[in-house]
Design an enzyme around this catalytic site. Structure first.
Site, PDB file in Angstrom:
ATOM      1  N   HIS A  58       0.835  -1.209   0.000  1.00 34.07           N
ATOM      2  CA  HIS A  58       0.000   0.000   0.000  1.00 34.07           C
ATOM      3  C   HIS A  58       0.864   1.251   0.000  1.00 34.07           C
ATOM      4  CE1 HIS A  58       0.972  -0.571   4.259  1.00 34.07           C
ATOM      5  NE2 HIS A  58       0.654   0.694   4.471  1.00 34.07           N
ATOM      6  N   HIS A  91       4.784   0.082   0.401  1.00 30.38           N
ATOM      7  CA  HIS A  91       5.482  -0.699   1.427  1.00 30.38           C
ATOM      8  C   HIS A  91       4.591  -1.823   1.932  1.00 30.38           C
ATOM      9  CE1 HIS A  91       3.410   2.538   3.575  1.00 30.38           C
ATOM     10  NE2 HIS A  91       3.397   1.756   4.638  1.00 30.38           N
ATOM     11  N   ARG A 110       4.912   5.666  14.356  1.00 27.14           N
ATOM     12  CA  ARG A 110       4.936   6.337  13.050  1.00 27.14           C
ATOM     13  C   ARG A 110       4.398   7.750  13.160  1.00 27.14           C
ATOM     14  NH1 ARG A 110       1.270   4.117   8.222  1.00 27.14           N
ATOM     15  NH2 ARG A 110       0.160   6.095   8.364  1.00 27.14           N
ATOM     16  N   ASP A 137       0.613   4.885   2.015  1.00 34.17           N
ATOM     17  CA  ASP A 137      -0.132   5.419   3.155  1.00 34.17           C
ATOM     18  C   ASP A 137      -1.098   6.526   2.748  1.00 34.17           C
ATOM     19  OD1 ASP A 137       1.007   3.755   5.061  1.00 34.17           O
ATOM     20  OD2 ASP A 137       2.681   5.124   5.433  1.00 34.17           O
TER      21      ASP A 137
HETATM   22  C1  SIN Z   1       2.904   0.810   7.943  1.00 28.39           C
HETATM   23  O1  SIN Z   1       2.229   0.389   7.021  1.00 28.39           O
HETATM   24  O2  SIN Z   1       3.061   2.005   8.145  1.00 28.39           O
HETATM   25  C2  SIN Z   1       3.594  -0.173   8.865  1.00 28.39           C
HETATM   26  C3  SIN Z   1       4.917  -0.596   8.352  1.00 28.39           C
HETATM   27  C4  SIN Z   1       5.626  -1.494   9.319  1.00 28.39           C
HETATM   28  O3  SIN Z   1       5.163  -1.680  10.459  1.00 28.39           O
HETATM   29  O4  SIN Z   1       6.679  -2.006   8.955  1.00 28.39           O
END
Ligand code: SIN
Length: 288
Positions: free
Chosen positions: A100, A256, A271, A102
């Site tokens: 995806h 990612h 995050r 973000d």
């Molecule tokens: C996310 O999608 O922001 C999580 C990525 C992760 O936990 O590695």
């Protein structure tokens, strides 16, 4: 200070590790500019051995733009911009465990995300990144030209609506179901990066529902093809976290995927997510 930054590429398509900087302290404008330049050039950048309080992570993120408050994931008490991404040993599903970009489901999607590793499993829990600029570059001139004329409809409905499946299964994460209609927003299928001018594909399997003006069934074949193409191994890099690692990725050109290969162990990340500045207006469309 800028002179002490060392930048080492980690993969052919994207990714660079930066050393010689402590992200916890106040950073000179020149250092921030160098980090920003590395981000847009390498699409995802990594830092090691950082010690960041939530407040310091917020301060670092805020140097790159206004910070996003996630509409469905509850932020830290007193610091709503900080998302705690936690998988407890008893949880089955992880957050972000699919390709995806973000917040593409928002009218003004986030430009970057900064993830800090607080606690990691003994093994596993890596994050994969895929360059959507490299994915675009590898297409034929004919398909590139076609995609440049198209927009796609993005929505949080699969992930966060009451009908969405993954939200209810994430266990300990404070993920709320959307209260009613989550909205659909149209974005170009090919984004021209505002800072580099480089083109990248901008569709993803989590949030892109269909091509604008096409039926879902008509869109499926082309989107399925792109979703397969966009994760080709040569476009990717894989980051093995250690406590104190930071990854900062550019959502305008990178997908990612958080691997979920550490059953029975705990993983805790924090995050912050950077919004565009100024925000760009996007068209809102009615549900199909
Ligand atoms: C996310 O999608 O922001 C999580 C990525 C992760 O936990 O590695």
């Amino acid at each position: 200070m800028v002179q002490s930054l060392k930048i080492r590429r980690t993969s052919g398509a994207l990714g660079a590790e930066i050393s010689g900087v402590d992200l916890s302290g106040p950073l000179a404008d020149g250092v921030v500019a160098a980090i920003r330049q590395a981000l847009v050039e390498h699409q995802v950048i990594f830092f090691r051995d950082q010690i960041l309080t939530p407040t310091q992570q917020v301060a670092f993120g805020a140097r790159f733009g206004p910070l996003n408050i996630h509409p469905y994931v509850t932020g830290m008490a007193g610091q709503p911009e900080v998302m705690e991404i936690i998988k407890e040993p008893s949880d089955k599903i992880n957050f972000g465990g699919g390709w995806h970009s973000d917040m593409s489901f928002l009218e003004t999607p986030a430009i970057g995300s900064i993830l800090y590793a607080v606690e990691l499993p003994e093994f596993g829990g890596d994050t994969l990144f895929s360059s959507q600029a490299a994915a675009y570059d590898a297409l034929s001139p004919g398909l590139k030209a076609t995609l440049e004329t198209l927009n796609a409809v993005h929505s949080a409905s699969r992930e966060y609506s009451a009908q969405g499946t993954s939200a209810q299964k994430r266990g300990s994460m404070q993920v709320a179901e959307a209260d009613g209609y989550v909205g659909e927003f149209v974005h170009p299928m090919v984004l021209v990066h505002p800072e580099t001018g480089r083109k990248a594909l901008y569709v993803n399997p989590a949030f892109t529902l269909r091509i604008d003006g096409w039926k879902t069934s008509e869109s499926k074949a082309l989107l399925d093809y792109l979703f397969q193409h966009c994760r080709y191994e040569a476009f990717t890099t894989r980051f093995a976290w250690a406590k104190g690692s930071v990854a900062f990725w550019d959502n305008r050109s990178v997908w990612h995927f958080a691997l979920n290969d550490y059953a029975g162990q705990r993983r805790h990340m924090r995050r912050v997510t950077v919004d565009p500045w100024p925000k760009m207006a996007r068209a809102r469309v009615a549900a199909e």
